[in-house]
Design a protein around this motif. Structure first.
Motif, mmCIF file in Angstrom:
data_model
loop_
_atom_site.group_PDB
_atom_site.id
_atom_site.type_symbol
_atom_site.label_atom_id
_atom_site.label_comp_id
_atom_site.label_asym_id
_atom_site.label_seq_id
_atom_site.Cartn_x
_atom_site.Cartn_y
_atom_site.Cartn_z
ATOM 1 N N GLN A 283 0.831 -1.199 0.000
ATOM 2 C CA GLN A 283 0.000 0.000 0.000
ATOM 3 C C GLN A 283 0.873 1.259 0.000
ATOM 4 O O GLN A 283 0.613 2.219 -0.742
ATOM 5 C CB GLN A 283 -0.920 -0.003 1.205
ATOM 6 C CG GLN A 283 -1.871 1.188 1.244
ATOM 7 C CD GLN A 283 -2.730 1.204 2.492
ATOM 8 O OE1 GLN A 283 -2.469 0.445 3.436
ATOM 9 N NE2 GLN A 283 -3.738 2.053 2.510
ATOM 10 N N ALA A 284 1.925 1.225 0.828
ATOM 11 C CA ALA A 284 2.812 2.387 0.873
ATOM 12 C C ALA A 284 3.494 2.598 -0.472
ATOM 13 O O ALA A 284 3.622 3.734 -0.953
ATOM 14 C CB ALA A 284 3.856 2.191 1.977
ATOM 15 N N SER A 285 3.919 1.490 -1.115
ATOM 16 C CA SER A 285 4.577 1.613 -2.411
ATOM 17 C C SER A 285 3.611 2.120 -3.477
ATOM 18 O O SER A 285 3.955 3.010 -4.271
ATOM 19 C CB SER A 285 5.138 0.244 -2.819
ATOM 20 O OG SER A 285 5.686 0.296 -4.113
ATOM 21 N N PHE A 286 2.365 1.576 -3.478
ATOM 22 C CA PHE A 286 1.378 2.027 -4.456
ATOM 23 C C PHE A 286 1.016 3.495 -4.228
ATOM 24 O O PHE A 286 0.861 4.256 -5.193
ATOM 25 C CB PHE A 286 0.130 1.151 -4.365
ATOM 26 C CG PHE A 286 0.162 -0.036 -5.271
ATOM 27 C CD1 PHE A 286 -0.606 -0.084 -6.414
ATOM 28 C CD2 PHE A 286 0.989 -1.107 -4.977
ATOM 29 C CE1 PHE A 286 -0.564 -1.185 -7.250
ATOM 30 C CE2 PHE A 286 1.040 -2.215 -5.801
ATOM 31 C CZ PHE A 286 0.259 -2.258 -6.943
ATOM 32 N N ALA A 288 2.876 5.790 -2.920
ATOM 33 C CA ALA A 288 3.993 6.635 -3.370
ATOM 34 C C ALA A 288 3.996 6.739 -4.891
ATOM 35 O O ALA A 288 4.221 7.828 -5.457
ATOM 36 C CB ALA A 288 5.317 6.038 -2.873
ATOM 37 N N GLN A 289 3.714 5.607 -5.577
ATOM 38 C CA GLN A 289 3.673 5.642 -7.036
ATOM 39 C C GLN A 289 2.526 6.518 -7.545
ATOM 40 O O GLN A 289 2.702 7.300 -8.493
ATOM 41 C CB GLN A 289 3.530 4.213 -7.562
ATOM 42 C CG GLN A 289 3.456 4.113 -9.075
ATOM 43 C CD GLN A 289 3.236 2.690 -9.544
ATOM 44 O OE1 GLN A 289 3.285 1.772 -8.751
ATOM 45 N NE2 GLN A 289 2.976 2.528 -10.818
ATOM 46 N N ARG A 290 1.359 6.392 -6.900
ATOM 47 C CA ARG A 290 0.221 7.199 -7.333
ATOM 48 C C ARG A 290 0.488 8.683 -7.110
ATOM 49 O O ARG A 290 0.185 9.529 -7.969
ATOM 50 C CB ARG A 290 -1.028 6.783 -6.559
ATOM 51 C CG ARG A 290 -1.576 5.418 -6.948
ATOM 52 C CD ARG A 290 -2.612 4.970 -5.953
ATOM 53 N NE ARG A 290 -3.112 3.627 -6.253
ATOM 54 C CZ ARG A 290 -3.814 2.888 -5.416
ATOM 55 N NH1 ARG A 290 -4.115 3.364 -4.219
ATOM 56 N NH2 ARG A 290 -4.212 1.693 -5.765
ATOM 57 N N ARG A 291 1.056 9.006 -5.945
ATOM 58 C CA ARG A 291 1.339 10.424 -5.661
ATOM 59 C C ARG A 291 2.348 10.972 -6.650
ATOM 60 O O ARG A 291 2.212 12.098 -7.146
ATOM 61 C CB ARG A 291 1.861 10.567 -4.233
ATOM 62 C CG ARG A 291 0.771 10.461 -3.166
ATOM 63 C CD ARG A 291 1.289 10.981 -1.835
ATOM 64 N NE ARG A 291 2.448 10.220 -1.372
ATOM 65 C CZ ARG A 291 2.389 9.134 -0.610
ATOM 66 N NH1 ARG A 291 1.196 8.668 -0.244
ATOM 67 N NH2 ARG A 291 3.482 8.520 -0.229
ATOM 68 N N PHE A 292 3.355 10.144 -6.961
ATOM 69 C CA PHE A 292 4.361 10.608 -7.924
ATOM 70 C C PHE A 292 3.731 10.842 -9.300
ATOM 71 O O PHE A 292 3.970 11.864 -9.942
ATOM 72 C CB PHE A 292 5.498 9.593 -8.030
ATOM 73 C CG PHE A 292 6.459 9.895 -9.139
ATOM 74 C CD1 PHE A 292 7.417 10.883 -8.996
ATOM 75 C CD2 PHE A 292 6.398 9.206 -10.347
ATOM 76 C CE1 PHE A 292 8.296 11.178 -10.025
ATOM 77 C CE2 PHE A 292 7.260 9.494 -11.376
ATOM 78 C CZ PHE A 292 8.219 10.491 -11.219
ATOM 79 N N THR A 293 2.904 9.877 -9.753
ATOM 80 C CA THR A 293 2.277 10.022 -11.069
ATOM 81 C C THR A 293 1.373 11.244 -11.113
ATOM 82 O O THR A 293 1.396 12.038 -12.071
ATOM 83 C CB THR A 293 1.481 8.757 -11.401
ATOM 84 O OG1 THR A 293 2.346 7.628 -11.363
ATOM 85 C CG2 THR A 293 0.856 8.854 -12.782
ATOM 86 N N SER A 294 0.555 11.388 -10.063
ATOM 87 C CA SER A 294 -0.375 12.518 -10.035
ATOM 88 C C SER A 294 0.368 13.845 -9.941
ATOM 89 O O SER A 294 0.085 14.787 -10.702
ATOM 90 C CB SER A 294 -1.331 12.360 -8.856
ATOM 91 O OG SER A 294 -2.224 13.443 -8.785
ATOM 92 N N ALA A 349 -3.975 7.472 -12.710
ATOM 93 C CA ALA A 349 -3.777 7.747 -11.282
ATOM 94 C C ALA A 349 -5.110 7.788 -10.555
ATOM 95 O O ALA A 349 -5.252 7.252 -9.452
ATOM 96 C CB ALA A 349 -3.016 9.065 -11.097
ATOM 97 N N ARG A 350 -6.127 8.434 -11.158
ATOM 98 C CA ARG A 350 -7.450 8.462 -10.543
ATOM 99 C C ARG A 350 -8.054 7.054 -10.480
ATOM 100 O O ARG A 350 -8.703 6.680 -9.503
ATOM 101 C CB ARG A 350 -8.366 9.402 -11.323
ATOM 102 C CG ARG A 350 -8.096 10.871 -11.087
ATOM 103 C CD ARG A 350 -9.243 11.723 -11.594
ATOM 104 N NE ARG A 350 -9.360 11.644 -13.059
ATOM 105 C CZ ARG A 350 -8.748 12.483 -13.902
ATOM 106 N NH1 ARG A 350 -7.975 13.454 -13.424
ATOM 107 N NH2 ARG A 350 -8.908 12.356 -15.200
ATOM 108 N N SER A 351 -7.828 6.263 -11.551
ATOM 109 C CA SER A 351 -8.359 4.896 -11.550
ATOM 110 C C SER A 351 -7.702 4.049 -10.474
ATOM 111 O O SER A 351 -8.359 3.274 -9.778
ATOM 112 C CB SER A 351 -8.147 4.269 -12.929
ATOM 113 O OG SER A 351 -8.571 2.924 -12.945
ATOM 114 N N ASP A 352 -6.389 4.178 -10.322
ATOM 115 C CA ASP A 352 -5.678 3.391 -9.314
ATOM 116 C C ASP A 352 -6.097 3.762 -7.899
ATOM 117 O O ASP A 352 -6.158 2.913 -7.015
ATOM 118 C CB ASP A 352 -4.169 3.588 -9.460
ATOM 119 C CG ASP A 352 -3.633 2.923 -10.724
ATOM 120 O OD1 ASP A 352 -4.335 2.037 -11.256
ATOM 121 O OD2 ASP A 352 -2.531 3.290 -11.173
#
Length: 520
Positions: A283-286, A288-294, A349-352
Motif C-alpha cells: 500500500q505504501a509503495s502504491f 507513493a507511485q500514485r502520488r508521484f504520477t499525479s 492515477a485516478r483509476s488506481d
C-alpha cells in the motif's frame, strides 16, 4: 484435490491400516486361543484314553455283542461323548526300534518302504470309538514322517468325519499320538497310533461370527474416523480459508483492507500477520507511485501548455522561415502529444486510487454503438474504413462518456491497424443479465504471445500498433480501468491474418423495463 480432502484421506487411510492390523491380530489371537483350547482338550482325552483303554477291552471278541450298529461301545460313548477315536496297533515295533529303523532309512525309496510297512500293519489292527471303517483316517507320507520325527510324538491333522448318528460329514481336528498303549488287559503295552479328534464346527462358527463382527466394526470405525477427520480438518483449515478469501478480495483499489488474524497461536496466525505486513508495504509503495504520477502529471501540465502556447504564438504572430516553421510545428505537435500523455497518466492515477467517478444512466446498446460509429465515421472515411453497427438492442446501466472513451479507443486501435471494415456488435449474455459490446476488425491480427500483455501500461505490439501512429501504450490500460469500475471485464481475441475482436462485457444493472415505444 483440496488440502482438506487430502488430510481426510490420509488420516482415513492411517486409521484403516490400524484397524486392519488390529482386526487381523484379534482374529488370529482368538483363532490361536480356540485351537489351543481344542488341542488341550484333545490332549486330556488322550490321557483319559490311555488310562481307560485296558478296561474297554477293545480287542476282546466277546465284547462285540455290546457294540451298536455303528460299532460304538456304550461305555466308550459315555467316556468320550465329544470325541472321535481311532487306534492302530504296531505289534512288531517298539518306539526305539521304529526310530532306529526310520533313522537308518535315509534314501527316499527305503523310507517309503518303511512307511508302507508301518501303514499296512496299522491298517490291519484298527479299533474305533464313534467312528467306523468307512471313516478310517490314513496319514500321508509327509504326515507319517512328521509323526515319527516329532519330538513329543504328536501332530495335528484336519479331516472330515461322518457322524455315525446324523450321517453328516463334519470337519474335525485330530491329535495323532505315537506311543505305547495297553489294549489287552494284563498284557504289556504295545506301540500304537492313537487318533483323538473333535469337531471344528463350533470354533469355525465362532471365527466366522468374529470375522463378520470385526469387519462391521472396522467399517463403522473407518466411516466415523473419515467423518471426524473431515470435520476436524475443516475446523483446522477454517482460519486459513478465511485468510484466503479475504486476500482474494484485496486488489489495487482496496489495499487499505487487511486479512483477519485468527487468534490460533500457530502458523496460520503468523501467515496472516505476514500477509498484513506485506499489504502494508504494498500500500505504501502504491501510494507513493500514485502520488508521484499525479504530482508529476500536474507539474508537467503547466510547462507543456506554455510550450505549446508559445509555439502557436510564434507561428501566428511572426514570419518564421520554412525551417523554423517546421520546427515550431514539431514542437507544438509533440507538446500536444505530451499533453495527451499527461492526461492519460492522470486518468490512470485516478483509476488506481479509486477516484474514478461514474455517472450511471440507462443506455441502449445499439443506439450507443451507432453514436460512436457516427462520431468516428469521418476518421474512417479518411483512410477508407467502413464502420458497421449490428446486434440486438439491450438496455443497460453505465457511464456513457466513460464507455464511449473505451469504445473510441478500441475502434481507434482497429483504424491504426489498417482495418478496412470495423464492426460494432451488441449481444445479450448470461440470460439477459449482461451485455457484450464487441469491436471486430479485419486487420492483420495480433500474435498470441502478445494477447496476455496488451493491457499492461506502455506495452505496444509494434507490428500492428506502431509508435508512429501516436499511441503511448496506455489506451487499453485506461479502458480496462473504466470497465473494471463498471464491474465488467474486457479481453481481446485475435488470429494473425484474420483480424481482432475486442469484447467488453458489462452487467445490465438496475434498468427499467422498456416498452416498444420507448426505443426510437
Amino acid at each position: 484435490m483440496s488440502l482438506r480432502w487430502r488430510l481426510t484421506l490420509f488420516y482415513s487411510g492411517l486409521v484403516a491400516l490400524v484397524l486392519a492390523a488390529v482386526s487381523v491380530s484379534v482374529f488370529f489371537t482368538i483363532r490361536g486361543s480356540l485351537i489351543g483350547n481344542l488341542e488341550r482338550e484333545l490332549g486330556n482325552s488322550y490321557l483319559l484314553l490311555r488310562d481307560v483303554v485296558p478296561g474297554l477291552n477293545l480287542k476282546d471278541p466277546s465284547t462285540s455283542e455290546e457294540r451298536d450298529a455303528a460299532g460304538i461301545l456304550p461305555r466308550a460313548v459315555y467316556l468320550f461323548p465329544d470325541d472321535a477315536i481311532q487306534v492302530e496297533e504296531l505289534p512288531t515295533y517298539d518306539l526305539a526300534s521304529l526310530m532306529r529303523d526310520f533313522g537308518e532309512a535315509r534314501d527316499p525309496q527305503a523310507r517309503r518302504q518303511l512307511l508302507n510297512f508301518v501303514r499296512s500293519q496299522a491298517g490291519s489292527r484298527r479299533q474305533f470309538i464313534r467312528m467306523g471303517p468307512d471313516n478310517a483316517i490314513r496319514l500321508s507320507d509327509e504326515e507319517l514322517t512328521r509323526l515319527i520325527g516329532s519330538p513329543n510324538g504328536r501332530i495335528l491333522v484336519e479331516r472330515e468325519v461322518r457322524d455315525p448318528y446324523t450321517d453328516i460329514r463334519r470337519p474335525h481336528l485330530f491329535m495323532v499320538v505315537l506311543g505305547p498303549l495297553q489294549l489287552d488287559p494284563g498284557a504289556p503295552p504295545n506301540l500304537a497310533v492313537a487318533y483323538v479328534g473333535r469337531p471344528l464346527d463350533p470354533a469355525l462358527r465362532t471365527l466366522a461370527q468374529l470375522q463378520r463382527g470385526v469387519l462391521a466394526l472396522s467399517l463403522l470405525g473407518l466411516l466415523a474416523a473419515a467423518a471426524g477427520a473431515y470435520v476436524l480438518a475443516g475446523r483446522a483449515l477454517r482460519p486459513l480459508r478465511q485468510v484466503r478469501q479475504a486476500a482474494e478480495g484485496i486488489g489495487g483499489q482496496n489495499l487499505d483492507e487487511r486479512v483477519p488474524v485468527p487468534r490460533t497461536g500457530d502458523e496460520v496466525q503468523a501467515l496472516a500477520q505476514a500477509l498484513n505486513a506485506m499489504l502494508g508495504r504494498l500500500q505504501a509503495s502504491f501510494e507513493a507511485q500514485r502520488r508521484f504520477t499525479s504530482d508529476a502529471s500536474h507539474e508537467l501540465r503547466t510547462p507543456v501548455t506554455a510550450i505549446s502556447g508559445h509555439a502557436g504564438y510564434l507561428l501566428r504572430r511572426t514570419n518564421p522561415t520554412g525551417q523554423q516553421r517546421e520546427s515550431l510545428n514539431i514542437i507544438r505537435s509533440e507538446s500536444e502529444r505530451l499533453t495527451a500523455l499527461i492526461a492519460s497518466l492522470l486518468e490512470l492515477a485516478r483509476s488506481d486510487s479509486g477516484a474514478l467517478t461514474l455517472t450511471r444512466q440507462p443506455i441502449l446498446s445499439t443506439l450507443f454503438l451507432g453514436e460512436v460509429a457516427r462520431e468516428l465515421a469521418p476518421l474512417g472515411q479518411a483512410q477508407g474504413t467502413e464502420l458497421r453497427v449490428a446486434g440486438e438492442e439491450v438496455a443497460f446501466e453505465g457511464d456513457p462518456d466513460r464507455l464511449k472513451q473505451v469504445l473510441i479507443n478500441l475502434v481507434g486501435n482497429a483504424l491504426k491497424a489498417g482495418a478496412t471494415t470495423v464492426t460494432l456488435t451488441s449481444t445479450p449474455q448470461e440470460e439477459g443479465r449482461e451485455v457484450r459490446l464487441s469491436v471486430g476488425d479485419d486487420g492483420p491480427g495480433i500474435p498470441p504471445e502478445h494477447l496476455s500483455r496488451l493491457f499492461d501500461r506502455f506495452y505496444r505490439v509494434e507490428d500492428s500498433r506502431s509508435r508512429d501512429a501516436g499511441g503511448a501504450g496506455l489506451g487499453l490500460s485506461i479502458a480496462k480501468g473504466i470497465v473494471d469500475a463498471h464491474g465488467g471485464r474486457i479481453w481481446l481475441e485475435s488470429e494473425v491474418g484474420k483480424g481482432t475482436v475486442a469484447h467488453v462485457q458489462l452487467p445490465v444493472g438496475d434498468v427499467p423495463e422498456l416498452e416498444d415505444g420507448d426505443v426510437p
